[in-house]
Design an enzyme around this catalytic site. Structure first.
Site, PDB file in Angstrom:
ATOM      1  N   ALA A 165       0.855  -1.184   0.000  1.00  0.00           N
ATOM      2  CA  ALA A 165       0.000   0.000   0.000  1.00  0.00           C
ATOM      3  C   ALA A 165       0.891   1.233   0.000  1.00  0.00           C
ATOM      4  O   ALA A 165       2.080   1.143   0.297  1.00  0.00           O
ATOM      5  CB  ALA A 165      -0.903   0.009   1.226  1.00  0.00           C
ATOM      6  N   MET A 166       0.320   2.388  -0.353  1.00  0.00           N
ATOM      7  CA  MET A 166       1.091   3.620  -0.346  1.00  0.00           C
ATOM      8  C   MET A 166       0.222   4.758   0.166  1.00  0.00           C
ATOM      9  O   MET A 166      -0.914   4.932  -0.254  1.00  0.00           O
ATOM     10  CB  MET A 166       1.612   3.923  -1.758  1.00  0.00           C
ATOM     11  CG  MET A 166       2.351   5.235  -1.878  1.00  0.00           C
ATOM     12  SD  MET A 166       3.836   5.310  -0.823  1.00  0.00           S
ATOM     13  CE  MET A 166       3.896   7.057  -0.501  1.00  0.00           C
ATOM     14  N   GLU A 167       0.813   5.543   1.077  1.00  0.00           N
ATOM     15  CA  GLU A 167       0.040   6.521   1.834  1.00  0.00           C
ATOM     16  C   GLU A 167      -0.160   7.856   1.118  1.00  0.00           C
ATOM     17  O   GLU A 167      -0.156   8.899   1.777  1.00  0.00           O
ATOM     18  CB  GLU A 167       0.727   6.764   3.181  1.00  0.00           C
ATOM     19  CG  GLU A 167       2.068   7.517   3.116  1.00  0.00           C
ATOM     20  CD  GLU A 167       3.310   6.639   3.052  1.00  0.00           C
ATOM     21  OE1 GLU A 167       3.165   5.475   2.633  1.00  0.00           O
ATOM     22  OE2 GLU A 167       4.399   7.106   3.396  1.00  0.00           O
ATOM     23  N   GLU A 185      -1.520   3.083   6.935  1.00  0.00           N
ATOM     24  CA  GLU A 185      -1.529   4.147   5.921  1.00  0.00           C
ATOM     25  C   GLU A 185      -2.230   5.397   6.454  1.00  0.00           C
ATOM     26  O   GLU A 185      -1.803   6.514   6.189  1.00  0.00           O
ATOM     27  CB  GLU A 185      -2.202   3.657   4.629  1.00  0.00           C
ATOM     28  CG  GLU A 185      -1.583   2.398   4.013  1.00  0.00           C
ATOM     29  CD  GLU A 185      -0.074   2.468   3.833  1.00  0.00           C
ATOM     30  OE1 GLU A 185       0.452   3.585   3.634  1.00  0.00           O
ATOM     31  OE2 GLU A 185       0.589   1.417   3.914  1.00  0.00           O
TER      32      GLU A 185
HETATM   33 ZN    ZN Z   1       4.440   3.237   5.946  1.00  0.00          ZN
END
Ligand code: ZN
EC number: 3.4.11.-
Length: 799
Positions: free
Chosen positions: A278-280, A314
């Site tokens: 995942a990417m925030e 995230e």
């Molecule tokens: Zn992180």
């Protein structure tokens, strides 16, 4: 079938608009001061010829340095406008792209004036490839490789406002970090223009664009939470769980940080192709499908647990990382370390009944600065200021192992190293000594806390008389390992066997984990003996620690004669536990309240349990009717066992199910199970599939090879395959992929003989360091680990 265009941050990102239309990007720059400009006067006599590029290593030019010069700071970015160059600005003399450092260098005829604002207009056309990097395309049945460039000041500390506009097909939706405000259909052409509100001042690495035919569900709340995914997944209700937890977690962090959620909306989107978990991205968080989508009918408890922790992680970044940002990447550990810590707090808030999460964290509370501040309550004295105490932990590498000799009361510390002979090059200003707060108990009675502030000290109360034992790092509240004299270890072991509950549950896990980690260089027998008491253990954390450590031994020994004995032993140890869960789950028909325990229990490497017959029954039924429902928690094992026992027919059936799977978590289980076959040609064919994105998605290629390598028959095949196709994998995943660095350790996991070691070293030599990318460090580590394993193997009599 979904299609979509994504941009994700990771390396860089600024402004980009898509489709076949050429792009126009405008940056507003402010010249802060011109300290460096004198160094940078043009050295090119003729603007029309290409400049001679200096060698990066020796050059003093700013474009050969990885840090951006601080003479300019970005204010905001606009996208899709016409050039409008100020007449008073110095003209552009020449420009080029410096590949090594990824700079677009623009040299001017004159010097910009300090304190003045200038606008820079650039146009560029990028290609949307499916390389999972930058702005990329995710579609079924597509191919093509091209890297793209983005123009921006790509340092986390150089924040700016982004004015983003996306032009896209009518039937698609555009998303970005801020709220979309206008969506106009452009006259005469069948395309849409979506304009977004100006973002908050933010780092370039957090910018994200997504154009897709996805749909969403949203909560009726002020946070503007939306969950986006493929239409089918949303219609099947796979986004519901994420929707239920996102808002509570945001609210929890608002309270925890005592700061309102900084944005007007919070989009979570599940991407079928995504390089990391995942990417925030601020306001538009991107996830792998398995990290966001949950189908209660087919996903296991473990899948749900992963979703809540990833979402929580995230969302924690929305404040810590995105609102408050590190100046440069060397402090990224702080960003990730903190989010990895508070993710459990958010998850615990969303799922309060999963007390395993709470238990595993309770100990950490006292070890963070806040905990130290809190401990300033009357009666607790700190030896130094919080600042000084923290410095010895964060300004030197690693952490200590504390050794307690209960015969003398001597307490000492040294730098913990997995390989004790390793030479540590980096000097520590604290001389590899830490300020260690030691909470401890003596024969079940909690004692006064002790601070170890030097290499060693005598602490009289730790000297024990007969039958007494000492247990240090109570509730694992400190960040260190513990070792004792053998007599004390013996007493702890007999306490575990006679009444393990006298020792707190987290410390039971600690004893297992510490002995196994110390065992790598000290006492394997002791480590294995700590598993004897597991016959009585019903808690999750100790079992988790045991299985994780034993897995290392299983991989090490599964091709040796001791394997049979190990399996028989572990089968005996786990049997009471299995029966216990069989009872409380009404013979596996209901889900026990202790989340994910069962997953972990049955996925441990024991294939000869009585229940494996039951699995085969299940699979037979499934095979005949395809309607029989196997409990999600049992599926991984059932699928793997069935495919391992079967031949091509079973494999092909599994492959069909994999291709038809509409839930990502289910697809992962099948993809992993397909690697369980014992038929070499099926494994080889499966390996070939990893080079065909129509069969195995690019994001899944390296992990599929890892699954195959974890099968004892597949391991040598995977090793040969990776070596034969190294150029392909390196080109595709060598830079920037998180999963790539695991590839080497996965395919060499069982290596332990001098011959295998020489193979690995040869491979390392044949591929110069530059051709390892993110795998190079891993390769080094594997060489060291194999050397260690050689030592361990000689000690197998310990079993
Ligand atoms: Zn992180």
């Amino acid at each position: 079938m979904g299609k979509g265009y994504y941009i994700s941050k990771h390396l860089a990102t600024a402004a980009m608009v898509l489709a076949a239309i050429a792009l126009v990007t405008i940056f507003a720059l402010s010249v802060v001061y011109n300290r460096e400009k004198s160094k940078n006067t043009a050295k090119f006599s003729n603007a029309t010829t290409s400049p001679v590029f200096p060698t990066p290593k020796t050059s003093n030019e700013p474009w050969d340095k990885y840090r951006l010069p601080d003479t300019l700071s970005p204010q905001y970015y606009n996208v899709t406008l016409w050039p409008h160059l100020s007449v008073t600005a110095p003209a552009i003399k020449t420009s080029w792209f410096q590949t090594e450092t990824q700079y677009l260098v623009i040299q001017l005829e004159g010097k910009p004036k300090p304190g003045k604002d200038y606008w820079l207009y650039t146009e560029f056309t990028g290609e949307l490839a499916d390389d999972l990097e930058g702005f990329y395309r995710s579609e079924y049945m597509e191919d093509g490789e091209k890297k793209k460039a983005f123009l921006c000041f790509d340092e986390p500390g150089m924040k700016a406002v982004f004015h983003i506009t996306l032009i896209h097909d009518l039937e698609t939706t555009a998303l970005s970090n801020s709220q979309e405000i206008k969506n106009v259909i452009i006259d005469g052409t069948a395309i849409t223009r979506t304009i977004f509100r100006p973002t908050k001042r933010m780092s370039t690495y957090l910018i994200a664009f997504v154009v897709s035919d996805f749909t969403h569900i949203n909560a009726k709340d002020k946070k503007g939470v939306r969950i986006w995914a493929r239409k089918r997944a949303i219609e099947d209700g796979q986004g519901d769980y994420a929707l239920n937890i996102t808002q509570p977690i945001l609210e929890f962090f608002e309270k925890y940080y005592n700061t309102s959620y900084p944005l007007s909306k919070s989009d979570q989107i599940a991407l079928p192709d995504f390089n990391s978990g995942a990417m925030e991205n601020w306001g538009l968080v991107t996830y792998r499908e398995t990290a966001l989508l949950y189908d209660p009918r087919t996903s296991a408890n473990g899948n749900k647990q992963r979703i809540v922790t990833v979402v929580s992680h995230e969302l924690a970044h929305m404040w810590f990382g995105n609102l408050v940002t590190v100046k440069w990447w060397n402090d990224l550990w702080l960003n990730e370390g903190f989010a990895s810590y508070v993710e459990y707090l958010g998850a615990d808030y969303a799922e309060p009944t999963w007390n395993t999460v709470r238990t595993s964290l309770r100990g950490f509370f006292t070890n963070v600065p806040g905990g130290l501040e809190r401990s300033k309550t009357p009666g607790v004295k700190l030896p130094y200021s919080v600042h000084e105490i923290m410095n010895c932990w964060i300004l030197q590498m690693g952490f200590p192992v504390v050794t307690i000799d209960t015969r003398t009361g001597n307490v000492s510390q040294k730098h913990f190293l997995l390989e004790p002979e390793a030479v540590v090059d980096r000097k520590s200003e604290f001389n590899n000594e830490w300020c260690v707060p030691i909470k401890w108990m003596k024969k079940g009675q909690v004692q006064d806390q002790l601070w170890l502030l030097q290499k060693s000290a005598i602490h009289k109360p730790m000297k024990v008389s007969k039958n007494e034992w000492v247990l240090a790092n109570l509730h694992v509240s400190g960040y260190f390992r513990v070792n004792y004299d053998l007599v004390n270890w013996e007493r702890l072991l007999s306490q575990l066997e006679s009444n393990h509950q006298v020792i707190p549950v987290v410390n039971r896990a600690q004893i297992l984990d510490d002995t196994f980690n110390l065992a790598r260089w000290e006492n394997i027998t002791l480590a294995l003996r700590t598993t004897k008491y597991l016959l009585h253990e019903q808690e999750y954390i100790p079992w988790e620690a045991a299985l994780r450590n034993l897995n290392y031994f299983f991989q090490l020994f599964d091709h040796s004669e001791v394997y049979d004995a190990m399996q028989a032993y572990l089968k005996k140890q786990v049997k009471p536990l299995f029966e216990y869960f069989g009872t409380i789950s009404s013979n596996w028909t209901t889900v026990p309240s202790v989340i994910s325990f069962v997953d972990n229990c049955i996925s441990c490497p024991i294939s000869n349990l009585e229940i494996s017959n039951l699995y085969h029954q299940f699979f037979k039924m499934l095979y005949c009717t395809i309607r029989v429902v196997i409990h999600p928690n049992l599926r991984s094992t059932v699928y793997c066992d069935a495919i391992a026992a079967g031949g091509a027919e079973e494999w092909n059936f599994g492959w069909q199910m994999f291709q038809k799977a509409t839930v990502a978590a289910e697809a992962v289980k099948l993809r992993s199970a397909l690697a369980c076959t014992k038929v070499p040609w099926l494994l080889n064919r499966y390996l070939e599939y990893t080079m065909n994105p129509e069969k195995i998605r690019k994001q899944d290629a390296t992990s599929t090879i890892g699954y195959i390598a974890s099968n004892i028959i597949g391991q040598p095949l995977a090793w040969d395959f990776v070596r034969a196709n190294w150029d392909y994998f390196f080109q595709l995943y060598g830079t920037g992929s998180f999963t790539f660095s695991r590839l080497i350790s996965d395919v060499t996991n069982r290596f332990c003989t001098p011959f295998e070691l020489s193979q690995l070293k040869r491979f390392q030599k044949d591929n110069a360091e530059t051709r390892f990318g993110s795998g190079s460090l891993c390769c080094e580590i594997r060489v060291i680990q194999i050397l260690l394993q050689n030592v361990l193997l000689k000690d197998t009599t310990a079993l």
